[in-house]
Design an enzyme around this catalytic site. Structure first.
Site, PDB file in Angstrom:
ATOM      1  N   ASN A  33     -49.040  12.278  32.735  1.00 27.55           N
ATOM      2  CA  ASN A  33     -47.975  11.650  33.517  1.00 27.55           C
ATOM      3  C   ASN A  33     -46.955  12.697  33.937  1.00 27.55           C
ATOM      4  O   ASN A  33     -46.724  13.688  33.248  1.00 27.55           O
ATOM      5  CB  ASN A  33     -47.302  10.531  32.712  1.00 27.55           C
ATOM      6  CG  ASN A  33     -46.125  11.023  31.896  1.00 27.55           C
ATOM      7  OD1 ASN A  33     -45.009  11.163  32.414  1.00 27.55           O
ATOM      8  ND2 ASN A  33     -46.362  11.308  30.619  1.00 27.55           N
ATOM      9  N   MET A  83     -43.858  11.259  35.297  1.00 32.14           N
ATOM     10  CA  MET A  83     -42.999  10.179  35.750  1.00 32.14           C
ATOM     11  C   MET A  83     -41.620  10.677  36.159  1.00 32.14           C
ATOM     12  O   MET A  83     -41.064  10.242  37.165  1.00 32.14           O
ATOM     13  CB  MET A  83     -42.865   9.111  34.659  1.00 32.14           C
ATOM     14  CG  MET A  83     -44.196   8.535  34.174  1.00 32.14           C
ATOM     15  SD  MET A  83     -45.157   7.728  35.467  1.00 32.14           S
ATOM     16  CE  MET A  83     -44.230   6.214  35.656  1.00 32.14           C
ATOM     17  N   PHE A  95     -38.607  10.601  34.197  1.00 36.82           N
ATOM     18  CA  PHE A  95     -37.494   9.764  33.734  1.00 36.82           C
ATOM     19  C   PHE A  95     -37.101   8.722  34.788  1.00 36.82           C
ATOM     20  O   PHE A  95     -35.924   8.475  35.051  1.00 36.82           O
ATOM     21  CB  PHE A  95     -36.257  10.610  33.393  1.00 36.82           C
ATOM     22  CG  PHE A  95     -36.355  11.421  32.129  1.00 36.82           C
ATOM     23  CD1 PHE A  95     -37.423  11.305  31.259  1.00 36.82           C
ATOM     24  CD2 PHE A  95     -35.347  12.319  31.799  1.00 36.82           C
ATOM     25  CE1 PHE A  95     -37.506  12.070  30.096  1.00 36.82           C
ATOM     26  CE2 PHE A  95     -35.406  13.084  30.637  1.00 36.82           C
ATOM     27  CZ  PHE A  95     -36.489  12.965  29.786  1.00 36.82           C
ATOM     28  N   ASN A 148     -34.041   5.913  23.491  1.00 35.60           N
ATOM     29  CA  ASN A 148     -34.316   7.321  23.791  1.00 35.60           C
ATOM     30  C   ASN A 148     -33.504   7.721  25.022  1.00 35.60           C
ATOM     31  O   ASN A 148     -33.587   7.069  26.068  1.00 35.60           O
ATOM     32  CB  ASN A 148     -35.820   7.459  24.040  1.00 35.60           C
ATOM     33  CG  ASN A 148     -36.275   8.882  24.219  1.00 35.60           C
ATOM     34  OD1 ASN A 148     -35.848   9.565  25.142  1.00 35.60           O
ATOM     35  ND2 ASN A 148     -37.192   9.312  23.373  1.00 35.60           N
ATOM     36  N   SER A 193     -39.422  16.453  27.390  1.00 32.63           N
ATOM     37  CA  SER A 193     -40.294  16.045  28.487  1.00 32.63           C
ATOM     38  C   SER A 193     -40.559  17.238  29.395  1.00 32.63           C
ATOM     39  O   SER A 193     -39.630  17.974  29.749  1.00 32.63           O
ATOM     40  CB  SER A 193     -39.651  14.930  29.310  1.00 32.63           C
ATOM     41  OG  SER A 193     -40.400  14.711  30.492  1.00 32.63           O
ATOM     42  N   ASN A 224     -41.380  16.941  32.454  1.00 30.73           N
ATOM     43  CA  ASN A 224     -41.326  16.431  33.827  1.00 30.73           C
ATOM     44  C   ASN A 224     -39.933  16.420  34.438  1.00 30.73           C
ATOM     45  O   ASN A 224     -39.752  15.924  35.545  1.00 30.73           O
ATOM     46  CB  ASN A 224     -41.928  15.020  33.862  1.00 30.73           C
ATOM     47  CG  ASN A 224     -43.365  15.023  33.390  1.00 30.73           C
ATOM     48  OD1 ASN A 224     -44.136  15.903  33.755  1.00 30.73           O
ATOM     49  ND2 ASN A 224     -43.718  14.061  32.558  1.00 30.73           N
ATOM     50  N   THR A 225     -38.946  16.936  33.727  1.00 33.57           N
ATOM     51  CA  THR A 225     -37.604  17.136  34.269  1.00 33.57           C
ATOM     52  C   THR A 225     -37.321  18.634  34.247  1.00 33.57           C
ATOM     53  O   THR A 225     -37.381  19.253  33.177  1.00 33.57           O
ATOM     54  CB  THR A 225     -36.547  16.378  33.457  1.00 33.57           C
ATOM     55  OG1 THR A 225     -36.780  14.961  33.583  1.00 33.57           O
ATOM     56  CG2 THR A 225     -35.142  16.685  33.945  1.00 33.57           C
ATOM     57  N   LYS A 260     -36.361  14.600  19.676  1.00 38.37           N
ATOM     58  CA  LYS A 260     -37.784  14.608  20.037  1.00 38.37           C
ATOM     59  C   LYS A 260     -38.145  15.959  20.628  1.00 38.37           C
ATOM     60  O   LYS A 260     -37.519  16.415  21.584  1.00 38.37           O
ATOM     61  CB  LYS A 260     -38.111  13.490  21.025  1.00 38.37           C
ATOM     62  CG  LYS A 260     -39.618  13.342  21.269  1.00 38.37           C
ATOM     63  CD  LYS A 260     -39.953  12.036  21.949  1.00 38.37           C
ATOM     64  CE  LYS A 260     -41.460  11.827  22.030  1.00 38.37           C
ATOM     65  NZ  LYS A 260     -41.793  10.515  22.607  1.00 38.37           N
ATOM     66  N   ASN A 300     -43.791  15.243  21.760  1.00 38.69           N
ATOM     67  CA  ASN A 300     -43.929  14.726  23.113  1.00 38.69           C
ATOM     68  C   ASN A 300     -45.289  15.146  23.676  1.00 38.69           C
ATOM     69  O   ASN A 300     -46.162  15.612  22.943  1.00 38.69           O
ATOM     70  CB  ASN A 300     -42.774  15.260  23.970  1.00 38.69           C
ATOM     71  CG  ASN A 300     -42.347  14.297  25.063  1.00 38.69           C
ATOM     72  OD1 ASN A 300     -43.181  13.685  25.729  1.00 38.69           O
ATOM     73  ND2 ASN A 300     -41.038  14.155  25.261  1.00 38.69           N
ATOM     74  N   GLY A 357     -52.509  11.591  24.341  1.00 35.30           N
ATOM     75  CA  GLY A 357     -53.761  11.005  23.908  1.00 35.30           C
ATOM     76  C   GLY A 357     -54.518  11.918  22.959  1.00 35.30           C
ATOM     77  O   GLY A 357     -53.976  12.889  22.411  1.00 35.30           O
ATOM     78  N   GLY A 379     -51.685  11.641  19.901  1.00 30.60           N
ATOM     79  CA  GLY A 379     -53.127  11.656  19.679  1.00 30.60           C
ATOM     80  C   GLY A 379     -53.643  10.693  18.639  1.00 30.60           C
ATOM     81  O   GLY A 379     -54.757  10.871  18.130  1.00 30.60           O
TER      82      GLY A 379
END
Length: 347
Positions: free
Chosen positions: A111, A113, A115, A142, A178, A180-181, A220, A249, A271, A300
């Site tokens: 992903n 995404m 946020f 979170n 994350s 993704n930021t 996290k 994460n 996963g 996982g």
């Protein structure tokens, strides 16, 4: 069996559509009192982590319910805690679509995404409507920073969110991991982390006095850390008396999915392929923390044995995300059953 049939239908839709259809369905079954058609009974095994009592040691990881829209439906599946978010001070759309990809051959998801969420005020309105939250269920929130907040001003966003969610949270998770930021993971570095944790801890102390209750703070972290970084983070957690650490994460690595469709999409991989990397971080953290800060293991977990290995590596409880998407409520029962064999029961 029922979830397997439902998953087959949901997987015929694109991942984001399936995500909202599935969660809306859980809310509907909970509202109608039909959740037991999907969810098996979860063995009671209360554990104490961060000073909180969890009815069982299997929580929901953040990211599945970013806005707190599906708290009651998810809680009815049997989780010992629900963590919602990541939420930012202001609403933001996240990254352009498509941004969520299944890799079913590897029981994995990628992903990016970014946020995407309705902002902290929207989340608070949903929490106020949740039966689970209002009846004392363990609810983690979170928090993160908006994408356009400069990294040197990131602490302001975290403090804004902490101030707003404190009174309705069982615990608050600070997400600095994350992928993704842009530049977010820079906050895991020594000086930046020290400054952020110092400001958050001071705010926590002030808020505890103001509200007459102590709400634990958890950090996290990413799985893509060098051994020296893990030790430095552990030292910072102890020095600032942070209440817990969530490891881990998603990963930016692609080990275990090479050559699969979507494997080269940008974003965080979750996963089955991240399990060994996540377990290694949990194990290294456990050694560095020496029991001073509890670890919540995530990454996982696709069966009960995976959950047990997290505990054997040093986790005091676990969280599920991608495994829940692939396995459904049966995974909660499997994980709770295995963890009950190795984790001390409170009381």
């Amino acid at each position: 069996m029922l979830y397997t049939l439902l998953r087959s239908a949901l997987f015929s839709f694109d991942p984001e559509t399936a995500h909202h259809l599935g969660l809306s369905g859980m809310n509907f079954t909970a509202a109608c009192g039909l959740s037991r058609l999907l969810a098996p009974a979860i063995p009671a095994h209360p554990v104490e982590v961060m000073g909180l009592t969890f009815p069982n040691p299997v929580g929901l990881a953040a990211g599945l319910d970013k806005n707190g829209e599906y708290i009651d439906g998810l809680a009815a599946m049997g989780f010992g805690a629900i963590e919602i978010g990541t939420v930012t001070p202001r609403a933001q759309p996240g990254n352009p679509k498509p941004r969520l990809f299944r890799l079913p051959e590897a029981q994995a998801i990628i992903n990016r995404m970014g946020f995407n969420n309705h902002g902290v005020d929207g989340l608070l309105a949903n929490v106020a409507r949740s039966r689970f939250a209002q009846s004392g269920g363990v609810l983690g929130i979170n928090i993160g920073k908006n994408f356009d907040t400069p990294i040197d001003k990131a602490a302001d966003d975290y403090l804004t969110c902490l101030n707003k969610v404190y009174s309705v949270s069982s615990y608050v998770t600070v997400n600095i991991s994350s992928p993704n930021t842009k530049n977010l993971r820079e906050l895991q570095r020594d000086d930046a982390l020290d400054d952020l944790l110092g400001q958050l801890k001071a705010a926590q102390t002030r808020l505890a006095d103001q509200h007459g209750r102590y709400v634990p703070l958890a950090l996290k972290i990413a799985p893509d850390l060098e051994p020296a970084q893990i030790v430095a983070i552990a030292d910072a957690l102890k020095r600032h008396r942070i209440d817990g650490v969530i490891a881990t994460n998603t990963t930016i690595g692609r080990e275990g999915v090479e050559g699969l469709a979507h494997a080269q999409e940008a974003g965080g991989l979750s996963g089955a392929p991240v399990r060994l990397k996540s377990d290694a971080v949990v194990r290294a953290l456990a050694e560095a923390l020496a029991g001073e800060v509890p670890i919540i293991g995530v990454g996982g977990i696709l069966n009960g044995l995976d959950a047990r290995k997290k505990a054997e590596a040093g986790a005091s409880m676990v969280q599920l995300y991608t495994g829940f998407i692939y396995r459904g409520p049966d995974l909660i029962r499997e994980a709770a059953t295995e963890l009950a064999k190795v984790l001390p029961r409170k009381g």
